[in-house]
Structure formats: structure tokens, C-alpha cells
Design a protein around this motif. Structure first.
Motif, mmCIF file in Angstrom:
data_model
loop_
_atom_site.group_PDB
_atom_site.id
_atom_site.type_symbol
_atom_site.label_atom_id
_atom_site.label_comp_id
_atom_site.label_asym_id
_atom_site.label_seq_id
_atom_site.Cartn_x
_atom_site.Cartn_y
_atom_site.Cartn_z
ATOM 1 N N VAL A 122 36.686 -24.059 78.137
ATOM 2 C CA VAL A 122 35.648 -24.085 77.146
ATOM 3 C C VAL A 122 34.293 -24.747 77.753
ATOM 4 O O VAL A 122 34.576 -25.860 78.332
ATOM 5 C CB VAL A 122 36.145 -24.993 75.991
ATOM 6 N N ALA A 123 33.389 -24.103 77.988
ATOM 7 C CA ALA A 123 32.120 -24.540 78.481
ATOM 8 C C ALA A 123 31.289 -25.156 77.508
ATOM 9 O O ALA A 123 30.353 -25.954 78.022
ATOM 10 C CB ALA A 123 31.437 -23.374 79.277
ATOM 11 N N GLN A 124 31.258 -25.080 76.168
ATOM 12 C CA GLN A 124 30.390 -25.411 75.346
ATOM 13 C C GLN A 124 31.085 -25.471 73.850
ATOM 14 O O GLN A 124 31.878 -24.550 73.566
ATOM 15 C CB GLN A 124 29.157 -24.353 75.127
ATOM 16 N N ILE A 125 30.782 -26.454 73.082
ATOM 17 C CA ILE A 125 31.312 -26.557 71.726
ATOM 18 C C ILE A 125 29.921 -26.566 70.896
ATOM 19 O O ILE A 125 29.166 -27.279 71.002
ATOM 20 C CB ILE A 125 31.982 -28.156 71.381
ATOM 21 N N GLY A 126 29.955 -25.381 70.029
ATOM 22 C CA GLY A 126 28.883 -25.247 69.352
ATOM 23 C C GLY A 126 28.910 -25.458 67.817
ATOM 24 O O GLY A 126 29.807 -25.355 66.946
ATOM 25 N N ILE A 127 28.030 -26.464 67.378
ATOM 26 C CA ILE A 127 27.950 -26.970 66.012
ATOM 27 C C ILE A 127 26.730 -26.930 65.262
ATOM 28 O O ILE A 127 25.660 -26.942 65.871
ATOM 29 C CB ILE A 127 28.251 -28.529 66.077
#
Length: 178
Positions: free
Chosen positions: A22-27
């Protein structure tokens, strides 16, 4: 995630993304300035990079198989994984759909891929719906993102990210709102 093998991919992650970290957590946030303040306090850092994505900065946008007109402002910080705050500015978009159904909060997990074209082809051939995409936001016309409907498998959207060789300069961090 519950049920994921230690060090492995979550169950239900589509095959083309399995094994990728997982390269990014989008919120999704209702207001980027407020979101940056809140998340800066939580993360203990304030080195955000801000970009606006829309027809004026991303030459090829799609939404549900048609040309896209959505706009969003994002703020990026960190790595491994990076946190991305997203303020939806105009729809229709996968962001607007999510907000209507779930409200603000976790929206997507991003995975860096070597080829957006190959990933989109493999994901859609495997029956995973492409919700929206954008191509050409880098200074050299490269860079792309594609959001896939993986809610039934991982509980949120999966984003494939092809990082451009050179990004355009970031925008100023938005002024304090409200």
C-alpha cells in the motif's frame, strides 16, 4: 486487515495489485485547509504538497467510461504509505459517490504500478469496474491514476498510481477556512 495473512495481501485484493505494498491511504475531507490542520496534528508533520486535479491540469479524465469533468484538490504527505487528503470540488466523481453513500473519511488504498495501461486492462479483464481515471498530469504528459470498485473485496476503493517522472510545482497550502 482482518483475515489478511501476515505480510501478505488482504483477501479480495484483485490479482494485478496483489503483492504490491500500500503506497497511499486516501481520505476524503470536506475542507482541505481544515483537513491539513487536523492531520498535521495527528501525524506531527506539516510538509504537505497540494495539487488541484481537473480538466485544466489532467488532459485525459474519465468517469464511469465517459469523459470526466470532476475536480479535486489533494494534499500529500509522507511515504510508505503516503497520506492523501482529497477535497472534492466538482463532480460527478467517485469522490462524490462515496461521500453520498458513506460520508467523509477513508476512501481508497493506492498502489504504485509500473504501467497504468496494463493495470487498467488487467483489472477490467478480471471483472473489476473502473470508476474514474486521469492521465497526463506530469510535466512531461505522463502520470496517471485509476480508481477501481473493490469495495466488496477490501471495503474501499483501490487506486492504481503511475507516478510521473516530473510533477508540476505544488500549490500553496490553502489558507485557513471557517
Amino acid at each position: 486487515m482482518h483475515g489478511a495473512p501476515a505480510g501478505g495481501s488482504p483477501p479480495g485484493l484483485p490479482l494485478p495489485l496483489r503483492g504490491l505494498p500500500v503506497a497511499q491511504i486516501g481520505i476524503l475531507v470536506p475542507d482541505l485547509a481544515t483537513g491539513i490542520r487536523a492531520w498535521s496534528a495527528l501525524l506531527g508533520r506539516d510538509d504537505w504538497l497540494v495539487y488541484t486535479y481537473g480538466p485544466e491540469s489532467v488532459p485525459r479524465l474519465t468517469y464511469r467510461g465517459r469523459p470526466g469533468t470532476f475536480r479535486a484538490r489533494v494534499a500529500l504527505v509522507g511515504a510508505a504509505p503516503q497520506v492523501e487528503l482529497v477535497e472534492s470540488l466538482a463532480g460527478p466523481s467517485a469522490y462524490c459517490e462515496w461521500i453520498d453513500e458513506h460520508g467523509h473519511g477513508l476512501h481508497h488504498l493506492g498502489f504504485r504500478v509500473p504501467s497504468m495501461e496494463d493495470t487498467v486492462r488487467a483489472m477490467t479483464a478480471g471483472g473489476v469496474a473502473l470508476l474514474q481515471s486521469g492521465h497526463g498530469y506530469g510535466l512531461d504528459g505522463d502520470g496517471g491514476f485509476a480508481y477501481f470498485d473493490t469495495r466488496s473485496g477490501i471495503g474501499c476503493i483501490a487506486e492504481a498510481i503511475e507516478v510521473p517522472r516530473r510533477r508540476r510545482p505544488p500549490e500553496p497550502i490553502p489558507a485557513r477556512s471557517g
